[in-house]
Motif scaffolding. Structure first.
Motif, mmCIF file in Angstrom:
data_model
loop_
_atom_site.group_PDB
_atom_site.id
_atom_site.type_symbol
_atom_site.label_atom_id
_atom_site.label_comp_id
_atom_site.label_asym_id
_atom_site.label_seq_id
_atom_site.Cartn_x
_atom_site.Cartn_y
_atom_site.Cartn_z
ATOM 1 N N MET A 85 12.177 -36.197 2.770
ATOM 2 C CA MET A 85 12.260 -34.932 1.803
ATOM 3 C C MET A 85 11.145 -33.787 1.739
ATOM 4 S SD MET A 85 14.042 -34.602 -1.996
ATOM 5 C CE MET A 85 14.393 -33.005 -2.500
ATOM 6 N N LEU A 92 2.143 -31.894 -1.177
ATOM 7 C CA LEU A 92 1.091 -32.753 -0.392
ATOM 8 C C LEU A 92 0.178 -33.435 -1.529
ATOM 9 C CD1 LEU A 92 0.147 -30.528 2.435
ATOM 10 C CD2 LEU A 92 1.875 -32.353 2.389
ATOM 11 N N TYR A 104 1.440 -42.038 4.625
ATOM 12 C CA TYR A 104 1.632 -42.679 3.311
ATOM 13 C C TYR A 104 2.992 -43.235 3.280
ATOM 14 C CZ TYR A 104 1.924 -43.606 -1.730
ATOM 15 O OH TYR A 104 2.146 -44.278 -2.759
ATOM 16 N N PRO A 105 4.113 -42.942 3.873
ATOM 17 C CA PRO A 105 5.460 -43.427 4.075
ATOM 18 C C PRO A 105 5.310 -44.725 4.921
ATOM 19 C CG PRO A 105 5.631 -41.464 5.049
ATOM 20 C CD PRO A 105 4.451 -41.436 4.362
ATOM 21 N N ARG A 152 5.340 -35.573 7.389
ATOM 22 C CA ARG A 152 5.467 -36.613 6.500
ATOM 23 C C ARG A 152 6.905 -37.178 6.172
ATOM 24 N NH1 ARG A 152 2.975 -35.767 0.730
ATOM 25 N NH2 ARG A 152 4.877 -34.922 0.100
ATOM 26 N N ALA A 153 7.790 -36.109 6.024
ATOM 27 C CA ALA A 153 9.014 -36.417 5.989
ATOM 28 C C ALA A 153 9.805 -37.035 6.961
ATOM 29 C CB ALA A 153 9.984 -35.295 5.337
ATOM 30 N N PHE A 156 8.735 -41.467 9.143
ATOM 31 C CA PHE A 156 8.972 -42.998 9.058
ATOM 32 C C PHE A 156 10.720 -42.860 9.487
ATOM 33 C CE2 PHE A 156 11.706 -42.143 5.179
ATOM 34 C CZ PHE A 156 11.107 -41.077 4.686
#
Ligand SMILES: Nc1ncnc2c1ncn2[C@@H]1O[C@H](COP(=O)(O)OP(=O)(O)OP(=O)(O)O)[C@@H](O)[C@H]1O
Ligand SMILES: [Mg+2]
Lengths: 363, 428
Positions: A85, A92, A104-105, A152-153, A156
């Motif tokens: 998302m 952030l 982070y993920p 970041r989204a 992963f």
């Protein structure tokens, strides 16, 4: 409609109310195919974010089921949905570096250190921020922060990514550049993206399909070109692109055509999209760029007198406000090419358009 | 357009200083232009500056000075002091000349009714010296005759002891470390060596320790109570959070005295809570708990009073953390607990740090509450300072204790800056 046989995401009769008094989303049926770039477009408060939040798991539908990859996910908490998302203000984490944010993920999934570092680097390279991994988010420009949020989204490798007005805070040039890059990433990775915006030009540029929202209801779900050229109702015609409105009463319908007596008394020929009943009031919609100035006589069925009221020079075209069929807010766009008509305020001339460009919709 | 102007210089000056068009260096011009603004700004802050100097810096400076200042013996018995310093070897009692000088000065001070100051000052060093001085001065002023040495020793044989004279010499220097030493349970013996205070007089170390302990405990309690409260405040809808905020601030608007007295009403042995416990049968009437006039009372009342100082900074920091951060963390796969721990909590730290240091510093110097509800075991260092200011009138010691307290706070501040960074602190 695109393939509905095996949708990746399916909203099944979703209703949502926050206060138990008004429905913010009213009976939403929506299928999203795998790998699709679908945009939810609509004015502020139309329920787009609410839909996205229900899909992400931060809001629960008041009624109905959401199916993700053939599994109902109403009871699955957000952190186990595996949906990427991107938030409007990026969200952030300010106390982590860019690389830590992107990692982070992976960290919460227990990915090994070396592997994680590798994937973070690849994700940052993808958004062309490879060199800035050690910075803090506060040390980045808006566009760069946007890219970090995107990386970041995506890092992963979720199969579904939700983006809630991700470009809303950027300036025009940057926004256009990011639109292009987003689209590019979508094509390369093949992930399904659901994108929320209230900027129609953004929706038109990027999407495979657009769901136009208003008042908690999907007004039309279609490809961008179809939405623009064949708006199904007055709201969509208004909302997508610029639009001239002529009000009138249907006089006569023949096949897919009709004749409408405009309020000024002029008789206009138009496509009968939503105007079937004789004597019904209708709104005719007409794109400003489809209007010809001083058309050769006989070349068009709809030719009317006009008076130039105002002229705005816009570089690639001229925008002119005219009085046509008794209406003073009639806009005509004249392309700025060698030998175009020279208009002067106060000038009297004629304008005309083809039947195919004028759509009689619900009033 | 420069070539059109006759004022333009013929060529650029040889150096590469930037100049305005009439050749004055740019910096000079800039300074000239901004001087007026700077003067105005200075004029505007002047009242504040004066206020701070007069009410803050000057008192602190004077306090620090008083902690080492030692004028009494030098002004009251100046010649004796001078002779002791130059003509006495420290072995045995001094010679007749010094006795005579002291006798003369004592009689003089006795008549001026000033001799008590000398006695009081010497008594700080060695208890019993006040009465010795008073007794001796009274006697020799009435019927004292030379030879003074014999007369003095006849009045009290402590005058024949080198120790007494050592103490006088010790106490006569213009500036003295003895207040500071006393503040940390040390003293100078008559030979000038630093030794520990006798067992029964060692109270300040204990009191400093207790003060730090109570302050740390109060800070921890405030944090434990204040953090969830701030969380609640920050997450509630505006209307409810405003109401709750008023409740948090209410104690601020009532007098400290009223609040403290309220705790007395609640906590005393015949108070509401004990009555209630006896009534529901949890306590027997004889077994009422002592909750006030001891450390417990101090801790309870101080925690209550200082709670807003913890809640407000934390709340205002939490208010600035966008709720989307938690959502983002969860969408990235973190469980709610993990998202709270790794994303929310670290962002509240500046507020927690600010609140903690505020509460700690305030409680280190807290006076009223311990004085009212502390009893003996709940007293803190500031109560001792007040005692020395008001009762024993040993201002030097009070100042030394205050200076140490100030130093402790500064050290704390320095530590905080090293560990967390003062620029990260947010009060709102
Ligand atoms: N948490 C909430 N509680 C109550 N009402 C809400 C909440 N969130 C949204 N609403 C209401 O639901 C309606 C739809 O909101 P939503 O955020 O989905 O709109 P949107 O289409 O995303 O608009 P925008 O383009 O402004 O973001 C609005 O009328 C809004 O007031
Ligand atoms: Mg929204």
């Amino acid at each position: 409609m695109a393939e509905t046989t095996d949708p990746f995401v399916r909203f099944q009769g979703i209703q949502k109310s926050y206060d138990g008094e008004t429905l913010v989303v009213k009976d939403l049926w929506l299928d999203i195919a795998k790998g699709e770039f679908l945009t939810l477009l609509g004015p502020s408060g139309s329920g787009k974010t609410t839909c996205l939040m229900m899909l992400a798991g931060f809001e629960t539908p008041t009624h109905g089921d959401i199916i993700l990859d053939r599994t109902p996910i109403n009871t699955v908490p957000p952190h186990r949905r595996g949906i990427g998302m991107v938030f409007q203000n990026y969200a952030l984490f300010p106390h982590m570096s860019v690389a830590e944010n992107v990692g982070y993920p992976l960290k919460v999934r227990g990915v090994g250190r070396a592997d994680a570092r590798d994937r973070v680097r690849r994700a940052l390279d993808m958004v062309e921020l490879g060199a800035l991994g050690s910075r803090r988010p506060a040390q980045l420009s808006g566009g760069q922060q946007q890219r970090v949020a995107l990386a970041r989204a995506l890092v992963f490798e979720p199969s579904l990514v939700l983006l809630d007005e991700p470009l809303g805070a950027l300036d025009k040039t940057l926004r256009e550049q990011m639109q292009y890059e987003l689209k590019h990433i979508h094509e390369t990775l093949g992930v399904t993206m659901v994108y929320v915006t209230h900027d129609q030009s953004e929706a038109l540029t990027m999407s495979d399909r657009i769901a136009v929202f208003n008042d908690g209801v999907i007004q039309q779900l279609d490809q961008p070109s179809m939405l623009y050229e064949h708006p199904g109702n007055a709201f969509v015609a208004q909302f997508i692109g610029e639009n001239n409105k002529l009000m009138g009463r249907v006089e006569d319908v023949a096949g897919d055509r009709c004749r409408v007596r405009a309020d000024s008394g002029d008789l206009v020929e138009a496509l009968a999209i939503r105007a079937s009943g004789l004597g019904e009031r209708t709104l005719m919609s007409l794109r400003p760029e489809r209007v010809s100035v001083n058309p050769p006589p006989g070349s068009m069925p709809n030719v009317f007198d006009a008076e130039v009221l105002e002229l705005i020079y816009l570089g690639d075209h001229l925008r002119s406000r005219m009085r046509v069929c008794g209406q003073t807010d009639f806009i005509v766009k004249v392309p700025n090419w060698a030998g175009h008509v020279h208009l002067r305020p106060g000038e009297h001339l004629t304008v005309g358009w083809h039947v195919e460009d004028c759509r009689a919709l619900d009033a | 357009m420069a070539d059109a102007t006759p004022l333009a210089p013929a060529g650029p000056p040889a150096d590469d200083i930037l100049r305005t068009r009439d050749g004055v260096p740019l910096k000079t011009t800039l300074r000239r232009v901004t001087r007026r603004q700077r003067l105005i700004a200075l004029g505007l802050v002047m009242p504040l500056l004066v206020f701070i100097v007069v009410t803050f810096l000057a008192p602190i400076g004077m306090m620090l000075l008083r902690a080492v200042d030692n004028p009494v013996l030098q002004t009251q018995i100046p010649r004796t002091v001078a002779l002791l310093a130059s003509d006495w070897d420290g072995q045995g009692p001094p010679d007749e000349r010094i006795f005579a000088t002291l006798a003369e000065e004592m009689i003089q001070q006795y008549k001026a009714r000033e001799i008590a100051r000398v006695g009081t000052r010497l008594n700080y060093e060695q208890s019993g010296l006040r009465s010795l001085i008073t007794k001796t001065a009274r006697t020799i002023a009435r019927r004292g005759t030379p030879p003074w040495k014999e007369t003095f020793v006849a009045i009290d044989d402590r005058w024949g002891d080198a120790k007494t004279w050592g103490i006088i010499r010790q106490a006569s220097s213009r500036y003295t470390p003895s207040f500071f030493l006393a503040a940390v349970d040390l003293r100078l013996d008559w030979r000038g060596d630093v030794v520990a205070q006798p067992e029964e007089k060692r109270i300040y170390g204990l009191m400093f320790g207790r003060t730090l302990w109570i302050s740390a405990l109060v800070t921890a309690l405030c944090l434990a109570l204040g953090f969830p409260l701030a969380c609640l405040l920050a997450s509630l809808p505006l209307r409810q959070s405003n109401l709750l905020m008023i409740l948090v601030l209410l104690p601020f608007w009532t007098s400290l005295l009223v609040r403290t007295t309220a705790w007395i009403v609640l906590l005393q042995t015949e108070g509401v809570i004990n009555d209630l416990l006896v009534w529901i049968g949890m306590l027997s009437d004889e077994g009422r708990i002592q909750m006030i006039y001891n450390q417990t009372g101090t801790i309870i009342a101080m925690t209550h009073i200082l709670l807003p100082f913890m809640v407000l900074p934390i709340y205002s920091v939490m208010k600035t953390i966008p709720p989307t951060h938690m959502r983002a963390a969860r969408s990235l796969g973190a469980t709610p607990a993990r998202a709270f721990r790794e994303v929310y909590l670290p962002q509240t730290l500046p507020g927690v740090g600010a609140g903690a240091i505020l509460v700690f510093i305030l409680s280190v110097g807290y006076y009223i509450t311990p004085a009212l509800v502390g009893g003996r075991t709940g007293e803190m260092i500031s109560n001792l300072i007040a005692y020395h200011m008001q009762k024993s009138l040993n201002w030097g010691l009070a100042a030394a204790l205050g200076a140490l307290l100030l130093a402790a706070v500064l050290v704390l501040y320095w530590l905080y800056n090293r560990l967390i960074g003062i620029d990260k602190m947010k009060f709102g």
